[in-house]
Design a protein around this motif. Structure first.
Motif, PDB file in Angstrom:
ATOM      1  N   THR A  46       0.841  -1.187   0.000  1.00 21.89           N
ATOM      2  CA  THR A  46       0.000   0.000   0.000  1.00 21.89           C
ATOM      3  C   THR A  46       0.879   1.241   0.000  1.00 21.89           C
ATOM      4  OG1 THR A  46      -1.723  -1.150   1.268  1.00 21.89           O
ATOM      5  CG2 THR A  46      -1.829   1.253   1.209  1.00 21.89           C
ATOM      6  N   GLU A  48       0.754   5.672  -0.045  1.00 18.34           N
ATOM      7  CA  GLU A  48      -0.075   6.825   0.303  1.00 18.34           C
ATOM      8  C   GLU A  48       0.526   8.067  -0.370  1.00 18.34           C
ATOM      9  OE1 GLU A  48      -1.921   8.941   4.344  1.00 18.34           O
ATOM     10  OE2 GLU A  48      -0.374   7.371   4.506  1.00 18.34           O
ATOM     11  N   PHE A  54      -5.059   5.792  -0.011  1.00 16.69           N
ATOM     12  CA  PHE A  54      -4.288   4.550   0.062  1.00 16.69           C
ATOM     13  C   PHE A  54      -4.471   3.772  -1.240  1.00 16.69           C
ATOM     14  CE2 PHE A  54      -5.686   5.765   4.318  1.00 16.69           C
ATOM     15  CZ  PHE A  54      -4.462   5.915   4.952  1.00 16.69           C
ATOM     16  N   ILE A  78      -9.120  -3.748  11.819  1.00 21.84           N
ATOM     17  CA  ILE A  78      -9.114  -3.078  10.519  1.00 21.84           C
ATOM     18  C   ILE A  78     -10.507  -3.196   9.909  1.00 21.84           C
ATOM     19  CG2 ILE A  78      -8.091  -3.023   8.217  1.00 21.84           C
ATOM     20  CD1 ILE A  78      -5.599  -4.338   9.474  1.00 21.84           C
ATOM     21  N   GLY A 212      -8.122   2.169   5.289  1.00 22.21           N
ATOM     22  CA  GLY A 212      -6.743   2.484   5.636  1.00 22.21           C
ATOM     23  C   GLY A 212      -5.704   1.688   4.886  1.00 22.21           C
ATOM     24  N   THR A 214      -4.646  -2.245   2.700  1.00 25.46           N
ATOM     25  CA  THR A 214      -4.327  -3.643   2.977  1.00 25.46           C
ATOM     26  C   THR A 214      -2.987  -3.801   3.681  1.00 25.46           C
ATOM     27  OG1 THR A 214      -5.467  -4.092   0.907  1.00 25.46           O
ATOM     28  CG2 THR A 214      -4.278  -5.923   1.899  1.00 25.46           C
ATOM     29  N   GLN A 216      -1.776  -2.538   6.172  1.00 30.01           N
ATOM     30  CA  GLN A 216      -1.819  -2.597   7.627  1.00 30.01           C
ATOM     31  C   GLN A 216      -1.765  -4.029   8.154  1.00 30.01           C
ATOM     32  OE1 GLN A 216      -4.978   0.507   9.160  1.00 30.01           O
ATOM     33  NE2 GLN A 216      -5.657  -0.412   7.238  1.00 30.01           N
ATOM     34  N   GLN A 219       1.786  -5.455   8.384  1.00 34.20           N
ATOM     35  CA  GLN A 219       2.540  -4.638   9.325  1.00 34.20           C
ATOM     36  C   GLN A 219       2.128  -4.925  10.768  1.00 34.20           C
ATOM     37  OE1 GLN A 219       5.244  -2.545   8.531  1.00 34.20           O
ATOM     38  NE2 GLN A 219       5.429  -2.962  10.727  1.00 34.20           N
ATOM     39  N   ARG A 220       0.848  -5.092  11.016  1.00 33.23           N
ATOM     40  CA  ARG A 220       0.395  -5.381  12.385  1.00 33.23           C
ATOM     41  C   ARG A 220       0.793  -6.795  12.817  1.00 33.23           C
ATOM     42  NH1 ARG A 220      -5.410  -2.116  13.050  1.00 33.23           N
ATOM     43  NH2 ARG A 220      -4.615  -0.162  12.146  1.00 33.23           N
ATOM     44  N   ASP A 223       4.363  -6.458  13.729  1.00 34.46           N
ATOM     45  CA  ASP A 223       4.504  -5.781  15.021  1.00 34.46           C
ATOM     46  C   ASP A 223       4.318  -6.766  16.174  1.00 34.46           C
ATOM     47  OD1 ASP A 223       4.940  -3.417  13.692  1.00 34.46           O
ATOM     48  OD2 ASP A 223       2.900  -2.657  13.963  1.00 34.46           O
TER      49      ASP A 223
END
Length: 454
Positions: A46, A48, A54, A78, A212, A214, A216, A219-220, A223
């Motif tokens: 993604t 920005e 996005f 999400i 927001g 895809t 995310q 990435q989450r 994390d």
């Protein structure tokens, strides 16, 4: 020399690899994820380019039966929103542009022909076991002919044949002459029926998007894994010794574990050096699974002007450079620019995708003007993504074997080789080629390594 140890080494931080690592961690075992790129996500990307806009240069949608992805999005917090479908589609065949019902009336026979072929594919797919397609009663016959050859035998008009080509290439991102008929049937059966695979409306594969972006999602997941994810570490070697797997990376990192999950597209997995060497049938398989060709072009305007004219920003064209497009705006009510996403897939990605940017974008603007009027001539921004140029992907959306690939080599696609297990969406038994399939494959590979670890 930098050294790390874990129970399970995961090669690749795409969605499949990250899901596998998380499953391993939740089972009380230690994963270590090695990623060649400087980011996570693999074929999810993604960007920005302007605030709160996005653009999904990679995977973008889920469908109504993508329950794993819906559950994952909910768990990660999400939101989802519906792909806008309201309005007429613009069709271009033989230099003639018709919209909505005008096309369906003018080409009613051709639309009926396409529907007949799709229902025939559904009936054929009923005899294909997704876990062993090479064992289908007519597998040998179906795997020795390409989809394109079979389409040519179905008594279609020129427009009907071209409609099928555009729809099929929109899924596989390669010309139909390069994919075996059995390969297409495998795609159908992993996704349910052709209506689920090809439709963008209710029940289809492209009905919902992520608020927001895809990107995310990986990435989450990363994390959660924290320092267990190591970027910019291309895996060069995988050595299997007495109860130990040693994974060597460019840059000097050496990781040791008890099991390894290779969560890469098959052709990329085949570029790693294995010791002892993999069985020849596995290597022969990876030689026959090239990445597909896809190029996405996002064209941004000050507003979605086409909606006022009753259009949905979808085109289907035999002229190109884009063969298909859709409305890729942010959720309704959020404002923001009007965004048309144009797809160059298969041969169009290989030919027009290599044109100089100025030439390709000029041709694209001309095409959009033909379909959506003079306001389409002056976009504020064009953002493009050519996946073949990305070093650690080398193509999208997925990989499909040509004739005789499944019957001779298909059984090796997901078959573990000792402590080496295989993930990536190509190995999925449900929605192969999609994010849903990536989750399915990651979960299956995690179960395999956990079973071996006891």
């Amino acid at each position: 020399m930098n050294a790390r140890e874990a129970d399970v080494i995961v090669v690749g931080a795409g969605l499949s690899g990250l899901i596998a690592a998380r499953e391993v961690l939740r089972a009380g075992r230690e994963p270590l994820v090695l990623e060649a790129n400087d980011r996570v996500g693999g074929r999810i990307l993604t960007e920005e380019p302007v605030p709160d806009v996005f653009l999904e240069l990679g995977a973008q949608w889920i469908g109504d039966t993508h329950h794993r992805m819906e559950a994952l999005a909910s768990e990660l917090g999400i939101g989802l929103y519906q792909q806008l479908e309201d309005g007429d589609t613009s069709y271009e065949f033989g230099g003639r542009i018709l919209r909505g019902e005008a096309f369906h009336s003018a080409y009613a026979d051709e639309v009926a022909q396409v529907e007949r072929v799709l229902r025939t594919l559904d009936a054929m797919a009923e005899s294909v076991d997704v876990a062993a397609p090479w064992a289908a009663p007519r597998a040998d016959e179906w795997d020795r002919i390409s989809v394109g050859q079979w389409y040519d035998q179905q008594g279609l008009s020129a427009v009907g044949r071209e409609l099928l080509e555009i729809c099929t290439v929109g899924i596989l991102a390669v010309p139909t002459v390069e994919v075996s008929l059995l390969g297409l049937l495998v795609n159908v059966v992993t996704c349910g029926v052709t209506a689920d695979l090809l439709s963008e409306s209710e029940g289809g594969a492209q009905t919902k998007r992520f608020v927001g972006g895809t990107g995310q999602i990986p990435q989450r997941l990363a994390d959660e894994l924290g320092e267990r994810v190591v970027l910019e570490s291309p895996v060069l070697t995988i050595d299997v010794g007495d109860g130990v797997v040693t994974v060597g990376c460019r840059g000097g990192l050496v990781a040791k574990g008890k099991q390894v999950i290779v969560a890469l597209a098959p052709t990329l997995a085949g570029r790693i050096m294995y010791d002892p060497p993999l069985p020849g049938v596995r290597d022969q398989l990876t030689q026959r699974l090239p990445q597909a060709s896809a190029h996405k072009s996002f064209v941004l305007y000050d507003e979605p002007f086409w909606r006022d004219e009753g259009l949905n920003a979808q085109l289907i064209s035999d002229a190109g450079p884009a063969r298909m497009s859709n409305d890729s705006c942010m959720p309704e009510g959020d404002g923001g620019p009007g965004i048309i996403l144009a797809f160059l897939e298969g041969e169009n990605a290989r030919v027009q995708g290599r044109w100089p940017d100025e030439q390709r974008q000029a041709a694209l603007r001309d095409e959009l003007v033909r379909h959506f009027g003079p306001r389409a001539a002056k976009p504020e921004l064009i953002v493009e993504g050519a996946w073949v140029e990305r070093q650690w992907t080398r193509g999208c959306y997925n990989a499909n074997p040509g004739p005789c690939g499944w019957i001779h080599f298909g059984a090796s696609l997901a078959e573990p080789i000792g402590p080496i297990k295989w993930a990536a969406t190509e190995t999925a038994l449900a929605w192969s080629g999609y994010m849903e399939g990536a989750v399915d494959a990651g979960q299956r590979a995690a179960r395999e390594v956990l079973a071996d670890l006891g």
